[in-house]
Design an enzyme around this catalytic site. Sequence first.
Site, PDB file in Angstrom:
ATOM      1  N   LYS A  80      40.878  48.185  21.292  1.00 21.64           N
ATOM      2  CA  LYS A  80      42.005  47.276  21.531  1.00 21.64           C
ATOM      3  C   LYS A  80      42.842  47.203  20.272  1.00 21.64           C
ATOM      4  O   LYS A  80      42.340  47.459  19.164  1.00 21.64           O
ATOM      5  CB  LYS A  80      41.450  45.886  21.857  1.00 21.64           C
ATOM      6  CG  LYS A  80      42.422  44.966  22.528  1.00 21.64           C
ATOM      7  CD  LYS A  80      42.439  45.121  24.034  1.00 21.64           C
ATOM      8  CE  LYS A  80      43.482  44.237  24.679  1.00 21.64           C
ATOM      9  NZ  LYS A  80      43.490  44.326  26.129  1.00 21.64           N
ATOM     10  N   GLY A 179      49.124  31.047  34.984  1.00 17.97           N
ATOM     11  CA  GLY A 179      49.820  32.202  34.401  1.00 17.97           C
ATOM     12  C   GLY A 179      50.485  33.033  35.477  1.00 17.97           C
ATOM     13  O   GLY A 179      49.811  33.573  36.359  1.00 17.97           O
ATOM     14  N   GLY A 181      52.620  35.710  34.913  1.00 20.57           N
ATOM     15  CA  GLY A 181      53.211  36.867  34.250  1.00 20.57           C
ATOM     16  C   GLY A 181      53.092  38.111  35.105  1.00 20.57           C
ATOM     17  O   GLY A 181      53.064  38.044  36.343  1.00 20.57           O
ATOM     18  N   VAL A 183      50.676  40.075  35.883  1.00 22.80           N
ATOM     19  CA  VAL A 183      49.573  40.126  36.842  1.00 22.80           C
ATOM     20  C   VAL A 183      49.609  38.911  37.771  1.00 22.80           C
ATOM     21  O   VAL A 183      49.536  39.051  38.996  1.00 22.80           O
ATOM     22  CB  VAL A 183      48.206  40.180  36.114  1.00 22.80           C
ATOM     23  CG1 VAL A 183      47.075  40.248  37.135  1.00 22.80           C
ATOM     24  CG2 VAL A 183      48.135  41.367  35.173  1.00 22.80           C
TER      25      VAL A 183
HETATM   26  P1  NAD Z   1      51.874  38.257  30.730  1.00 25.51           P
HETATM   27  O1  NAD Z   1      52.187  38.010  29.309  1.00 25.51           O
HETATM   28  O2  NAD Z   1      52.839  39.027  31.553  1.00 25.51           O
HETATM   29  O3  NAD Z   1      51.612  36.875  31.472  1.00 25.51           O
HETATM   30  C1  NAD Z   1      50.906  35.808  30.928  1.00 25.51           C
HETATM   31  C2  NAD Z   1      51.528  34.534  31.494  1.00 25.51           C
HETATM   32  O4  NAD Z   1      50.729  33.433  31.096  1.00 25.51           O
HETATM   33  C3  NAD Z   1      52.955  34.300  30.965  1.00 25.51           C
HETATM   34  O5  NAD Z   1      53.828  34.074  32.047  1.00 25.51           O
HETATM   35  C4  NAD Z   1      52.793  33.052  30.082  1.00 25.51           C
HETATM   36  O6  NAD Z   1      53.937  32.253  30.047  1.00 25.51           O
HETATM   37  C5  NAD Z   1      51.613  32.369  30.742  1.00 25.51           C
HETATM   38  N1  NAD Z   1      50.893  31.416  29.897  1.00 25.51           N
HETATM   39  C6  NAD Z   1      50.600  31.517  28.583  1.00 25.51           C
HETATM   40  N2  NAD Z   1      49.934  30.424  28.178  1.00 25.51           N
HETATM   41  C7  NAD Z   1      49.815  29.614  29.260  1.00 25.51           C
HETATM   42  C8  NAD Z   1      49.221  28.343  29.495  1.00 25.51           C
HETATM   43  N3  NAD Z   1      48.616  27.669  28.527  1.00 25.51           N
HETATM   44  N4  NAD Z   1      49.252  27.841  30.740  1.00 25.51           N
HETATM   45  C9  NAD Z   1      49.861  28.500  31.748  1.00 25.51           C
HETATM   46  N5  NAD Z   1      50.454  29.708  31.578  1.00 25.51           N
HETATM   47  C10 NAD Z   1      50.424  30.257  30.362  1.00 25.51           C
HETATM   48  O7  NAD Z   1      50.417  38.932  30.754  1.00 25.51           O
HETATM   49  P2  NAD Z   1      49.756  39.736  31.938  1.00 25.51           P
HETATM   50  O8  NAD Z   1      49.970  41.177  31.702  1.00 25.51           O
HETATM   51  O9  NAD Z   1      50.142  39.131  33.251  1.00 25.51           O
HETATM   52  O10 NAD Z   1      48.212  39.446  31.653  1.00 25.51           O
HETATM   53  C11 NAD Z   1      47.644  38.198  31.974  1.00 25.51           C
HETATM   54  C12 NAD Z   1      46.193  38.165  31.484  1.00 25.51           C
HETATM   55  O11 NAD Z   1      45.459  39.212  32.114  1.00 25.51           O
HETATM   56  C13 NAD Z   1      46.010  38.401  29.981  1.00 25.51           C
HETATM   57  O12 NAD Z   1      44.889  37.679  29.528  1.00 25.51           O
HETATM   58  C14 NAD Z   1      45.710  39.890  29.879  1.00 25.51           C
HETATM   59  O13 NAD Z   1      44.976  40.197  28.727  1.00 25.51           O
HETATM   60  C15 NAD Z   1      44.891  40.084  31.127  1.00 25.51           C
HETATM   61  N6  NAD Z   1      44.921  41.449  31.638  1.00 25.51           N
HETATM   62  C16 NAD Z   1      46.105  42.040  31.940  1.00 25.51           C
HETATM   63  C17 NAD Z   1      46.103  43.325  32.455  1.00 25.51           C
HETATM   64  C18 NAD Z   1      47.391  44.012  32.852  1.00 25.51           C
HETATM   65  O14 NAD Z   1      47.319  45.039  33.529  1.00 25.51           O
HETATM   66  N7  NAD Z   1      48.546  43.479  32.491  1.00 25.51           N
HETATM   67  C19 NAD Z   1      44.898  44.002  32.647  1.00 25.51           C
HETATM   68  C20 NAD Z   1      43.706  43.356  32.342  1.00 25.51           C
HETATM   69  C21 NAD Z   1      43.726  42.068  31.832  1.00 25.51           C
END
Ligand code: NAD
Length: 346
Positions: A80, A179, A181, A183
């Site tokens: 990572k 969240g 975002g 995902v």
């Molecule tokens: P992202 O940055 O697109 O979305 C994260 C969202 O969480 C954002 O909209 C942010 O505003 C929100 N957030 C942050 N703090 C918060 C809080 N305290 N309360 C509520 N919302 C909050 O990230 P993502 O790509 O959607 O990933 C989300 C999670 O999944 C992360 O932990 C990431 O490591 C994990 N993940 C993502 C992937 C992927 O393919 N993108 C794969 C495996 C794991």
Amino acid sequence: MSIFENVNFDDHESVHSFADPQSGLKAIIAVHSTTLGPSAGGSRLWTYASSEQAMTDVLRLSRGMSYKNAMAGLKLGGGKAVIMRPEGDFDRTALFAAFGRAVEAVGGKYYTAEDVGVSPEDMRVVRAQTKYVAGLNEGASASGDPSPVTADGVFRCIKLAADKKLGTSLKGMRISVQGLGHVGYDLCRRLDEAGAQLIVADINTSLVEKAQSRFGAKTVTPDDIYAVEADIYAPCALGATLNPDTIEQLKVSIIAGAANNQLSTSQMGQSLQERGILYCPDYVVNGGGIINIAGEIEGNYNRDWVEGKLQGLEKTLSDILDLASKTGRSTDVIADEMAQKRIGRG
Ligand code: NAD
């Protein structure tokens, strides 16, 4: 503090720090294990209060990637990268170009891709500096943003857990999502299509409003999401949100979400079990994205291969849940043991 004293140090094979004053890059790449193949895991751009915090994050996340890749049946080890977000304005292209040179310097022991705060466009910039990158939008075997495939995997796991624990489909299920975002939002779309009732929270109010108008989701403040009465809780924001304070508030039967490292400590799995909450281990549930990326790293990306691996993920979760119900042991411990066996540690 020396890295060897960090409680999250887990005999990581190597840890590399990089600084580039011109672009403002300060990044750490951690390679946890290469037993199954070159390490792979996303890069995160985040505001860290200190370099120790960044180190802790990268050590935990890279170990999680070893487990995740092993449980997804991939020939990849775990690694990572974290990039400490520079203060104030910065030149994003210069930053990711410097990061690309850092990835190249690790010499193929680490493949990078997107994680929180990083886009396919950033990865295109990285690609100009190194071939050890995936999650691209262009190129012969480009797989694009992995997030929709992660959401697909989370959705399948939620369906499976609902069936096993509650004996129902998702129609009418109350599902809270933290969240919205890349995902979380796509997961909401799938859950909405399956007839679930959504309760959502995000610190970004425009995403909350979008989910409200598009899916008819009920909204709560970020602090209130834990206490929501629901059947299933899907943490899709950041890690360590399952801690003594939040677990006490939970009124759900199942937890299954995309966020990495959801349990603040290894005792939290036991606490959830004592409260009768079925915890679906994060690194199994969120393996869809890395499966998609692995297809690209192998150089012959195709959807059938990805579909086969996603079905493998469901089977792995099913085995964990069955074993937990048979033995009374907690799902996180069972998953850890399975993963350690697969990577030859334990
Ligand atoms: P992202 O940055 O697109 O979305 C994260 C969202 O969480 C954002 O909209 C942010 O505003 C929100 N957030 C942050 N703090 C918060 C809080 N305290 N309360 C509520 N919302 C909050 O990230 P993502 O790509 O959607 O990933 C989300 C999670 O999944 C992360 O932990 C990431 O490591 C994990 N993940 C993502 C992937 C992927 O393919 N993108 C794969 C495996 C794991």
